[in-house]
Design a protein around this motif. Structure first.
Motif, PDB file in Angstrom:
ATOM      1  N   LEU A 170       5.073  10.483  -1.188  1.00 19.48           N
ATOM      2  CA  LEU A 170       6.494  10.139  -1.482  1.00 19.48           C
ATOM      3  C   LEU A 170       7.479  11.149  -1.904  1.00 19.48           C
ATOM      4  O   LEU A 170       8.646  11.377  -1.268  1.00 19.48           O
ATOM      5  CB  LEU A 170       6.263   9.213  -2.886  1.00 19.48           C
ATOM      6  CG  LEU A 170       6.495   7.531  -2.392  1.00 19.48           C
ATOM      7  CD1 LEU A 170       6.367   7.142  -3.812  1.00 19.48           C
ATOM      8  CD2 LEU A 170       7.573   7.245  -1.826  1.00 19.48           C
ATOM      9  N   PRO A 171       7.032  12.409  -2.475  1.00 15.65           N
ATOM     10  CA  PRO A 171       8.189  13.520  -3.072  1.00 15.65           C
ATOM     11  C   PRO A 171       8.923  13.801  -1.756  1.00 15.65           C
ATOM     12  O   PRO A 171      10.024  13.904  -1.656  1.00 15.65           O
ATOM     13  CB  PRO A 171       7.266  14.363  -3.755  1.00 15.65           C
ATOM     14  CG  PRO A 171       6.227  13.674  -4.356  1.00 15.65           C
ATOM     15  CD  PRO A 171       5.835  12.677  -3.316  1.00 15.65           C
ATOM     16  N   LEU A 174      11.016  11.574  -0.395  1.00 15.41           N
ATOM     17  CA  LEU A 174      12.699  11.422  -1.286  1.00 15.41           C
ATOM     18  C   LEU A 174      13.281  12.546  -0.804  1.00 15.41           C
ATOM     19  O   LEU A 174      14.571  12.430  -0.829  1.00 15.41           O
ATOM     20  CB  LEU A 174      12.336  11.494  -2.600  1.00 15.41           C
ATOM     21  CG  LEU A 174      11.634  10.052  -3.030  1.00 15.41           C
ATOM     22  CD1 LEU A 174      11.075  10.384  -4.502  1.00 15.41           C
ATOM     23  CD2 LEU A 174      12.657   8.755  -3.147  1.00 15.41           C
ATOM     24  N   VAL A 175      12.795  13.875  -0.493  1.00 17.33           N
ATOM     25  CA  VAL A 175      13.711  15.027  -0.430  1.00 17.33           C
ATOM     26  C   VAL A 175      14.308  14.971   0.759  1.00 17.33           C
ATOM     27  O   VAL A 175      15.583  15.032   1.073  1.00 17.33           O
ATOM     28  CB  VAL A 175      12.760  16.107  -0.727  1.00 17.33           C
ATOM     29  CG1 VAL A 175      13.567  17.430   0.037  1.00 17.33           C
ATOM     30  CG2 VAL A 175      12.352  16.513  -1.945  1.00 17.33           C
ATOM     31  N   ALA A 177      15.090  12.245   2.485  1.00 19.22           N
ATOM     32  CA  ALA A 177      15.886  11.126   2.306  1.00 19.22           C
ATOM     33  C   ALA A 177      17.123  11.812   1.747  1.00 19.22           C
ATOM     34  O   ALA A 177      18.438  11.327   2.160  1.00 19.22           O
ATOM     35  CB  ALA A 177      15.280  10.147   1.512  1.00 19.22           C
ATOM     36  N   ALA A 178      17.138  12.805   0.725  1.00 16.39           N
ATOM     37  CA  ALA A 178      18.374  13.362   0.154  1.00 16.39           C
ATOM     38  C   ALA A 178      19.248  14.174   1.364  1.00 16.39           C
ATOM     39  O   ALA A 178      20.289  14.009   1.423  1.00 16.39           O
ATOM     40  CB  ALA A 178      17.828  14.405  -0.802  1.00 16.39           C
TER      41      ALA A 178
ATOM     42  N   PRO B 180      22.903  12.244  -2.742  1.00 13.89           N
ATOM     43  CA  PRO B 180      21.738  12.929  -2.326  1.00 13.89           C
ATOM     44  C   PRO B 180      21.148  13.853  -3.285  1.00 13.89           C
ATOM     45  O   PRO B 180      19.959  14.013  -3.407  1.00 13.89           O
ATOM     46  CB  PRO B 180      22.494  14.163  -1.407  1.00 13.89           C
ATOM     47  CG  PRO B 180      23.844  13.541  -0.886  1.00 13.89           C
ATOM     48  CD  PRO B 180      24.118  12.641  -1.760  1.00 13.89           C
ATOM     49  N   PHE B 183      18.302  11.482  -4.938  1.00 15.18           N
ATOM     50  CA  PHE B 183      17.008  11.580  -3.855  1.00 15.18           C
ATOM     51  C   PHE B 183      16.212  12.730  -4.159  1.00 15.18           C
ATOM     52  O   PHE B 183      15.045  12.921  -4.513  1.00 15.18           O
ATOM     53  CB  PHE B 183      17.236  11.366  -2.542  1.00 15.18           C
ATOM     54  CG  PHE B 183      17.711  10.017  -2.072  1.00 15.18           C
ATOM     55  CD1 PHE B 183      16.575   9.216  -2.097  1.00 15.18           C
ATOM     56  CD2 PHE B 183      18.926   9.696  -1.481  1.00 15.18           C
ATOM     57  CE1 PHE B 183      16.979   7.846  -1.411  1.00 15.18           C
ATOM     58  CE2 PHE B 183      19.004   8.514  -1.009  1.00 15.18           C
ATOM     59  CZ  PHE B 183      18.143   7.644  -0.986  1.00 15.18           C
ATOM     60  N   LEU B 184      17.053  13.859  -4.254  1.00 17.92           N
ATOM     61  CA  LEU B 184      16.498  15.357  -4.489  1.00 17.92           C
ATOM     62  C   LEU B 184      15.870  15.414  -6.029  1.00 17.92           C
ATOM     63  O   LEU B 184      14.517  15.638  -5.994  1.00 17.92           O
ATOM     64  CB  LEU B 184      17.634  16.071  -4.359  1.00 17.92           C
ATOM     65  CG  LEU B 184      17.044  17.643  -4.356  1.00 17.92           C
ATOM     66  CD1 LEU B 184      16.519  17.777  -2.673  1.00 17.92           C
ATOM     67  CD2 LEU B 184      18.024  18.554  -4.236  1.00 17.92           C
ATOM     68  N   GLY B 187      12.641  13.033  -6.108  1.00 14.97           N
ATOM     69  CA  GLY B 187      11.523  13.579  -5.564  1.00 14.97           C
ATOM     70  C   GLY B 187      10.979  15.212  -5.993  1.00 14.97           C
ATOM     71  O   GLY B 187       9.661  15.052  -6.124  1.00 14.97           O
ATOM     72  N   VAL B 188      11.800  16.031  -6.456  1.00 20.58           N
ATOM     73  CA  VAL B 188      11.189  17.036  -7.234  1.00 20.58           C
ATOM     74  C   VAL B 188      10.357  16.673  -8.386  1.00 20.58           C
ATOM     75  O   VAL B 188       9.396  17.231  -8.792  1.00 20.58           O
ATOM     76  CB  VAL B 188      12.434  18.094  -7.471  1.00 20.58           C
ATOM     77  CG1 VAL B 188      11.637  19.246  -8.008  1.00 20.58           C
ATOM     78  CG2 VAL B 188      12.849  18.499  -6.097  1.00 20.58           C
ATOM     79  N   MET B 190       9.124  13.885  -9.128  1.00 18.91           N
ATOM     80  CA  MET B 190       7.881  13.061  -8.705  1.00 18.91           C
ATOM     81  C   MET B 190       6.651  14.385  -8.498  1.00 18.91           C
ATOM     82  O   MET B 190       5.547  13.977  -8.723  1.00 18.91           O
ATOM     83  CB  MET B 190       7.816  12.198  -7.685  1.00 18.91           C
ATOM     84  CG  MET B 190       6.822  11.257  -7.600  1.00 18.91           C
ATOM     85  SD  MET B 190       6.951  10.124  -6.558  1.00 18.91           S
ATOM     86  CE  MET B 190       8.053   8.818  -7.559  1.00 18.91           C
ATOM     87  N   ALA B 191       7.266  15.286  -7.711  1.00 15.50           N
ATOM     88  CA  ALA B 191       6.358  16.181  -7.282  1.00 15.50           C
ATOM     89  C   ALA B 191       5.719  17.007  -8.320  1.00 15.50           C
ATOM     90  O   ALA B 191       4.682  17.381  -8.633  1.00 15.50           O
ATOM     91  CB  ALA B 191       6.973  17.240  -6.324  1.00 15.50           C
TER      92      ALA B 191
END
Lengths: 198, 226
Positions: A170-171, A174-175, A177-178, B180, B183-184, B187-188, B190-191
């Protein structure tokens, strides 16, 4: 009139894209976009339900306003959408089996899709007329499809990529998607200029 | 004593072990959309917590009365009622928040966290446990929203809760407050959580969908959305 409709339609697809700019319907966007086929099927079902839901909820809102009970909007709309989706599924199963086979599995997932409820509420909030609302719903649906189909291509590339261990899954989705979303920011202002609407 | 410990574990479950956003991946839409400023994140979190606790309690109290076949529409009606109450309260007492959250306030109705908890927890447990579960999940949700929105506000606008904390001479990373950036950051973040999990040796498999998806009951968890 036609210019305004075209403006609404294209700005919903490119500038106000529901998924990438307004963050409506992220769950299916991340969940169903792995394969092109399912991404396309899901989007078709979303376009269909969005348009239908708008066509039913817009007159309903006028009815609510008539009795001065506009505050019941949320409850009434979500129940209408839930019933509508079930109804469409039953009718489709009986009279249009091939269509049901193609879209049937996605329909139940749409009931709680925030994009569908979102478009019906935003249409009322924006004070659109009936025709404008329908066009707006269509645009939102096609915008959803564009984002889904594009992103399924991005994800195909992602499968071969080797991100750092903790970014896997997922991560990194998502990135990416950004980054896809950044590309849509480039459309800002274009539509207004094309149709000369300030 | 053990009963009391049990209650506490129900409450804390939602905060870290089953954090709805970062571990169960539920409620992604509001998480991404409203976290442009810390105040909005906090407001959204509190509003959702209120709905979560109330709907969990009512659904749990009615769990023996609601027939299995119509449980989803029944849950949705209960949740929508509380969402309407929240909408009216926020509109009356916090006009700024009302316009900042916009359409995402009524959209709490379709927030997967709330329907998911109704389906997974409240329909099987007693009223007190359900209330605690709702509170725990709500705190976990609020905490994550606050964290996300604080990161985005500090980096994107150089402030926290509207108070400037980074000197004006340093450039803002304005993309962090735009879509954006959402999302970024997500994502980060969650990582980062996965990184910590791997270090602690308790990695959780993340998948959008069936675990919390209220529609899973309809598609018999065949994962047709995958």
């Amino acid at each position: 009139m036609a210019a305004k409709l075209a403006y609404i339609f294209f700005s919903m697809i490119l500038v106000n894209n529901y998924v990438l700019v307004k963050f409506l319907g992220i769950c299916p966007f991340l969940g169903v976009s792995k394969k092109l086929n399912s991404a396309f099927g899901m989007s078709c079902a979303v376009i269909f339900v969005m348009t239908l839901a708008t066509a039913v909820t817009w007159p309903m809102q006028q009815l609510l306003n008539l009795f001065d009970i506009g505050y019941l909007q949320t409850i009434v709309f979500i129940l209408i959408i839930a019933v509508l989706v079930q109804l469409v599924e039953v009718i489709m199963k009986k009279y249009m089996p091939p269509l049901h086979q193609a879209l049937g599995v996605y329909l139940p997932l749409i009931t709680t899709n925030c994009a569908v409820l979102g478009v019906t509420i935003l249409n009322i909030d924006n004070g659109y007329t009936f025709v404008e609302s329908i066009v707006c719903a269509l645009g939102a649906g096609f915008g959803f499809m564009l984002a889904m189909v594009m992103f399924s291509g991005v994800r195909k590339r992602l499968e071969d990529a080797k991100p750092p261990k903790c970014f896997e899954g997922l991560p990194i989705t998502l990135v990416s998607a950004a980054i896809t979303s950044i590309s849509f920011m480039g459309f800002g202002g274009i539509i207004e200029n094309i149709f000369n609407i300030a | 004593m053990s009963a009391q410990q049990n209650k506490i574990s129900v409450l804390t479950n939602g905060i870290i072990k089953e954090n709805p956003v970062l571990r169960l991946v539920l409620g992604t839409c509001p998480t991404l959309a409203v976290t442009t400023a810390a105040f909005n994140g906090l407001g959204m979190g509190v509003a959702a917590t209120f709905v979560l606790v109330c709907s969990n309690m009512v659904i749990s109290a009615l769990r023996k009365i609601i027939p299995d076949k119509v449980r989803l529409p029944a849950y949705i009606t209960v949740i929508a009622t509380f969402v309407t109450i929240v909408q009216m309260l926020v509109k009356a007492y916090a006009q700024d928040l009302y316009s900042a959250l916009g359409v995402f306030l009524p959209l709490i109705v379709v927030n997967c966290i709330i329907l998911g908890r109704a389906e997974m927890f409240a329909s099987k447990n007693n009223v007190l446990d359900s209330a605690l579960d709702g509170l725990g999940m709500g705190i976990g949700f609020t905490f994550t929203l606050l964290l996300m929105s604080a990161i985005r506000e500090i980096l994107g606008a150089g402030s926290l809760f509207g108070v400037t904390i980074i000197p004006e001479s340093i450039d803002r990373i304005s993309i962090m407050t735009t879509p954006p950036g959402g999302f970024l950051t997500f994502g980060v973040l969650m990582a980062l959580v996965i990184f910590v999990e791997t270090k602690l040796g308790q990695k959780k498999k993340r998948a959008i969908g069936c675990e919390g998806c209220p529609s899973a009951g309809v598609c018999q968890s065949k994962g047709e959305c995958k």
